[in-house]
Design a protein around this motif. Structure first.
Motif, short mmCIF file in Angstrom:
data_model
loop_
_atom_site.label_atom_id
_atom_site.label_comp_id
_atom_site.label_asym_id
_atom_site.label_seq_id
_atom_site.Cartn_x
_atom_site.Cartn_y
_atom_site.Cartn_z
N ASN A 95 0.81 -1.23 0.00
CA ASN A 95 0.00 0.00 0.00
C ASN A 95 0.84 1.27 0.00
O ASN A 95 0.28 2.37 -0.12
CB ASN A 95 -0.95 0.00 1.20
CG ASN A 95 -2.07 -1.02 1.00
OD1 ASN A 95 -2.45 -1.31 -0.13
ND2 ASN A 95 -2.55 -1.57 2.10
N LEU A 97 2.44 2.22 -2.32
CA LEU A 97 2.25 2.79 -3.65
C LEU A 97 1.22 3.91 -3.67
O LEU A 97 1.24 4.77 -4.54
CB LEU A 97 1.82 1.69 -4.64
CG LEU A 97 2.93 0.82 -5.21
CD1 LEU A 97 2.33 -0.35 -5.95
CD2 LEU A 97 3.82 1.64 -6.14
N PHE A 98 0.31 3.89 -2.71
CA PHE A 98 -0.74 4.91 -2.70
C PHE A 98 -0.23 6.25 -2.13
O PHE A 98 -0.89 7.26 -2.28
CB PHE A 98 -1.94 4.44 -1.87
CG PHE A 98 -2.65 3.26 -2.47
CD1 PHE A 98 -3.14 3.32 -3.77
CD2 PHE A 98 -2.83 2.09 -1.76
CE1 PHE A 98 -3.79 2.24 -4.33
CE2 PHE A 98 -3.47 1.00 -2.32
CZ PHE A 98 -3.96 1.08 -3.61
N PRO A 100 2.21 8.51 -2.87
CA PRO A 100 2.30 9.70 -3.74
C PRO A 100 0.93 10.18 -4.22
O PRO A 100 0.71 11.39 -4.33
CB PRO A 100 3.14 9.22 -4.92
CG PRO A 100 3.91 8.06 -4.39
CD PRO A 100 3.01 7.40 -3.40
N THR A 101 0.00 9.26 -4.47
CA THR A 101 -1.32 9.69 -4.94
C THR A 101 -2.08 10.41 -3.83
O THR A 101 -2.99 11.19 -4.11
CB THR A 101 -2.18 8.50 -5.44
OG1 THR A 101 -2.46 7.64 -4.34
CG2 THR A 101 -1.49 7.72 -6.52
N VAL A 104 -0.55 14.24 -3.31
CA VAL A 104 -1.04 15.29 -4.22
C VAL A 104 -2.25 16.03 -3.64
O VAL A 104 -2.19 17.25 -3.46
CB VAL A 104 -1.35 14.72 -5.63
CG1 VAL A 104 -1.84 15.82 -6.54
CG2 VAL A 104 -0.13 14.03 -6.21
N PRO A 105 -3.35 15.32 -3.30
CA PRO A 105 -4.50 16.08 -2.76
C PRO A 105 -4.21 16.74 -1.42
O PRO A 105 -4.73 17.84 -1.15
CB PRO A 105 -5.60 15.02 -2.62
CG PRO A 105 -4.93 13.71 -2.71
CD PRO A 105 -3.69 13.92 -3.53
N ILE A 106 -3.37 16.10 -0.59
CA ILE A 106 -3.10 16.71 0.73
C ILE A 106 -2.37 18.03 0.55
O ILE A 106 -2.74 19.05 1.14
CB ILE A 106 -2.28 15.73 1.63
CG1 ILE A 106 -3.17 14.56 2.04
CG2 ILE A 106 -1.76 16.45 2.87
CD1 ILE A 106 -2.46 13.50 2.87
N SER A 127 1.40 18.21 -7.36
CA SER A 127 1.88 17.28 -8.39
C SER A 127 3.39 17.15 -8.35
O SER A 127 3.94 16.05 -8.48
CB SER A 127 1.48 17.77 -9.78
OG SER A 127 0.09 17.91 -9.87
N GLY A 130 4.27 15.12 -5.28
CA GLY A 130 3.95 13.72 -5.54
C GLY A 130 4.98 13.08 -6.46
O GLY A 130 5.38 11.92 -6.27
N PHE A 131 5.43 13.86 -7.43
CA PHE A 131 6.43 13.35 -8.37
C PHE A 131 7.74 13.03 -7.66
O PHE A 131 8.33 11.97 -7.84
CB PHE A 131 6.68 14.39 -9.48
CG PHE A 131 7.71 13.97 -10.48
CD1 PHE A 131 7.47 12.90 -11.34
CD2 PHE A 131 8.94 14.62 -10.56
CE1 PHE A 131 8.42 12.50 -12.26
CE2 PHE A 131 9.90 14.22 -11.48
CZ PHE A 131 9.64 13.16 -12.33
N ALA A 134 7.34 9.92 -5.59
CA ALA A 134 7.27 8.72 -6.44
C ALA A 134 8.64 8.38 -6.99
O ALA A 134 9.04 7.21 -7.05
CB ALA A 134 6.27 8.95 -7.58
N LEU A 135 9.40 9.41 -7.37
CA LEU A 135 10.73 9.19 -7.95
C LEU A 135 11.66 8.60 -6.89
O LEU A 135 12.40 7.65 -7.15
CB LEU A 135 11.29 10.53 -8.44
CG LEU A 135 12.36 10.48 -9.51
CD1 LEU A 135 11.82 9.84 -10.77
CD2 LEU A 135 12.85 11.89 -9.83
N MET A 137 10.75 6.94 -4.18
CA MET A 137 10.29 5.59 -3.82
C MET A 137 10.71 4.54 -4.83
O MET A 137 11.20 3.47 -4.48
CB MET A 137 8.76 5.60 -3.75
CG MET A 137 8.20 5.46 -2.35
SD MET A 137 6.40 5.55 -2.45
CE MET A 137 6.04 4.06 -3.37
#
Lengths: 308, 232
Positions: A95, A97-98, A100-101, A104-106, A127, A130-131, A134-135, A137
């Motif tokens: 989980n 993986l979630f 970064p998604t 973004v909204p936070i 964004s 989040g990027f 993600a990068l 991670m």
């Protein structure tokens, strides 16, 4: 330095140039040059949109429409991983993986609430954050990130610019006075002595004109000054606040049913790789029509306190 | 009447399935010409509106994030997550998401959206809840994705006006006050609630029926698998 929308536009312009360059070097791309040109022109409108005279941007926009309608843009190869490798990765990260998604909204919310920058800048900063997460991670390279971004943008294709296109059309409609013609036509066929008939005209007029403009806000001023205020509020004494908000919600029922609201209906269909670009609209009509009917009744029974 | 030519072109163009970008260009030029603008003026209006509305395409910044995560199994993880959850159906996931969108919208929060929630999370979860580990034909996937995309729109549209500082309410106030009517933001936000509730009921009912139809469709998929072929 205060972050403005322009900074985000420069970043998008840069990203589009990168996508365009990778497209040129994509040996397996079905429509390499058209696609590369399409995203490059789009990039220019983000980089220098304010500096270039309007009619030249207009010309560039026409060229983009030509490239797209001549089917000169398409899908390439992006060095994707196999389904098996993705399942292995999913098991490895779980989980996490979630994260970064959710970042973004936070971040969007925090920026919108605690700064004066607003939600759009918030989305941009979110964004970017989040990027970075993600990068960090996934420990992927920037090349890989660019290819993955390009994969999604190519999947959306020309639909990506449709919303901006339609905004331009809405502006032209507005300049030509299309709304007044519609409002006159509707009010000329409505039996004005019946309260219910004027309510129907206001709500249905909102839905229809929103379908034409693709935007409830654009429809509201026209239909309210043309039908709502003279017939429903002035003639029959409706409460302007109650009638106004229900009219706007009727307009939103129209938004659900039109390809002109591209960013809500057509872009998502492209983003989800649906075979029918009108698939989202088809699924929404069955909800929108009864809801419009309910709005008519709500306006009729709620907006006339003390009148009936 | 002639001013409606653009509207007419759009309708005809979409019915005959021409490329929408081309349809919009033709409709735009026709509308501009009948209202007395020349070629360059029309290009100018198109260009300026295109540039002004660039904010609509901010989602492009989000694509590399989603792409990277998908490469590392975001969709597969959404599937795994749902398969471990007892009682999760596609319809319930969509309904739950719609409520989340409505409630956050009513508090003025812009959370949600198709690029940030539907593509990476809601749709894969809904697809997994229907498929239960099987491979679904594209026609069924399309149906699930259409429903998933709609949940964002319903929640967004029928939640946002319950917030007293919503852009939509401010616009209503502006239009009404221009013509001499004073309106109260709290009254407006309050009267956005009934439609919101009805939207939730209609969508919820549809999602429940959707679940039933999908479980029937899955039976057909299983049947065709045992007959040795995948039907479309």
């Amino acid at each position: 330095m205060k972050i403005t929308l322009d900074h985000l536009y420069y970043l998008i312009g840069f990203l589009l140039f990168v996508f365009s360059a990778y497209t040129v070097f994509d040996k397996n791309h079905k429509a390499k040059w058209g696609t590369a040109l399409f995203w490059a022109i789009y990039g220019v409108t983000f980089m220098w949109g304010k500096e270039i005279p309007g009619y030249i941007v207009g010309g560039m926009v026409v060229v983009m429409a030509m490239i797209a309608s001549g089917k000169r843009i398409g899908i390439g190869s992006y060095g994707e991983t196999s389904k098996e490798s993705k399942i292995t990765e999913a098991k490895k990260y779980g989980n996490l993986l979630f994260i970064p998604t959710v970042v973004v909204p936070i971040i969007t919310f925090l920026v919108a609430t605690f700064t004066t920058l607003g939600a759009l800048i918030g989305l941009g900063i979110g964004s970017i954050a989040g990027f970075l997460v993600a990068l960090f991670m996934t420990k992927e390279t920037l090349t890989c990130a660019s290819n993955e971004g390009r994969r999604l943008l190519d999947a959306i294709g020309w639909a990506a610019i449709l919303s901006q296109f339609l905004a331009a059309l809405g502006f032209l409609f507005d300049k030509a006075g299309v709304g007044n013609v519609v409002a006159e036509m509707v009010s000329s066929i409505v039996p004005t002595e019946s309260t219910l008939a004027t309510v129907v005209a206001y709500c249905v007029g909102m839905a229809l004109f929103t379908m034409i403009m693709g935007n409830g806000f654009a429809a509201f001023a026209v239909i309210t000054t043309g039908i709502g205020i003279p017939l429903v509020i002035k003639l029959h004494g409706a409460d302007p606040a109650i009638a106004g908000v229900i009219a706007m919600l009727s307009g939103y029922c129209g938004t659900l049913m039109t390809p002109m609201a591209a960013n809500f209906n057509v872009v998502p269909a492209a983003l989800l790789e649906m075979s029918d670009k009108n698939g989202v609209i088809k699924s929404q009509i069955v909800t929108a029509l009864p809801l419009l009917l309910i709005n008519i009744f709500l306006m009729y029974y709620l907006a006339f306190p003390g009148v009936k | 009447m002639i001013k409606l030519i653009g509207v007419f072109i759009v309708v005809i163009g979409l019915v005959f399935r021409f490329n929408p970008l081309l349809v919009v260009i033709v409709a735009g030029f026709a509308t501009g010409l009948v209202s007395g603008m020349n070629f360059i003026e029309i290009l100018d209006v198109i260009g300026k509106a295109f540039v002004t509305n660039r904010y609509m395409s901010l989602f492009i910044l989000l694509l590399p994030v989603i792409g990277l995560l998908e490469r590392h199994g975001l969709k597969e993880q959404a599937e795994r997550f749902i398969l471990n959850l007892k009682g999760a159906t596609a319809g319930r996931i969509m309904l739950l998401y719609m409520i989340f969108r409505q409630v956050t919208g009513a508090f003025g929060m812009h959370l949600g959206g198709h690029p940030s929630f539907i593509r990476p999370i809601v749709s894969p979860m809904a697809e997994a809840a229907v498929a239960k580990g099987r491979i679904l034909p594209q026609s069924i996937l399309d149906e699930i994705r259409g429903m998933a995309a709609s949940s964002d729109n319903y929640g967004n549209f029928f939640g946002q006006l319950m917030f007293i500082a919503a852009g939509g309410l401010l616009l209503i106030k502006g239009v009404m006050e221009q013509t001499g009517y004073t309106v109260d933001l709290i009254t407006m936000a309050l009267y956005a609630v009934p439609t919101g509730v009805v939207a939730l009921i209609i969508a919820g009912t549809r999602y429940a029926f959707f679940d039933r139809r999908m479980s029937k469709k899955l039976d057909e998929v299983i049947k065709s698998e045992s007959n040795g072929g995948i039907s479309q």
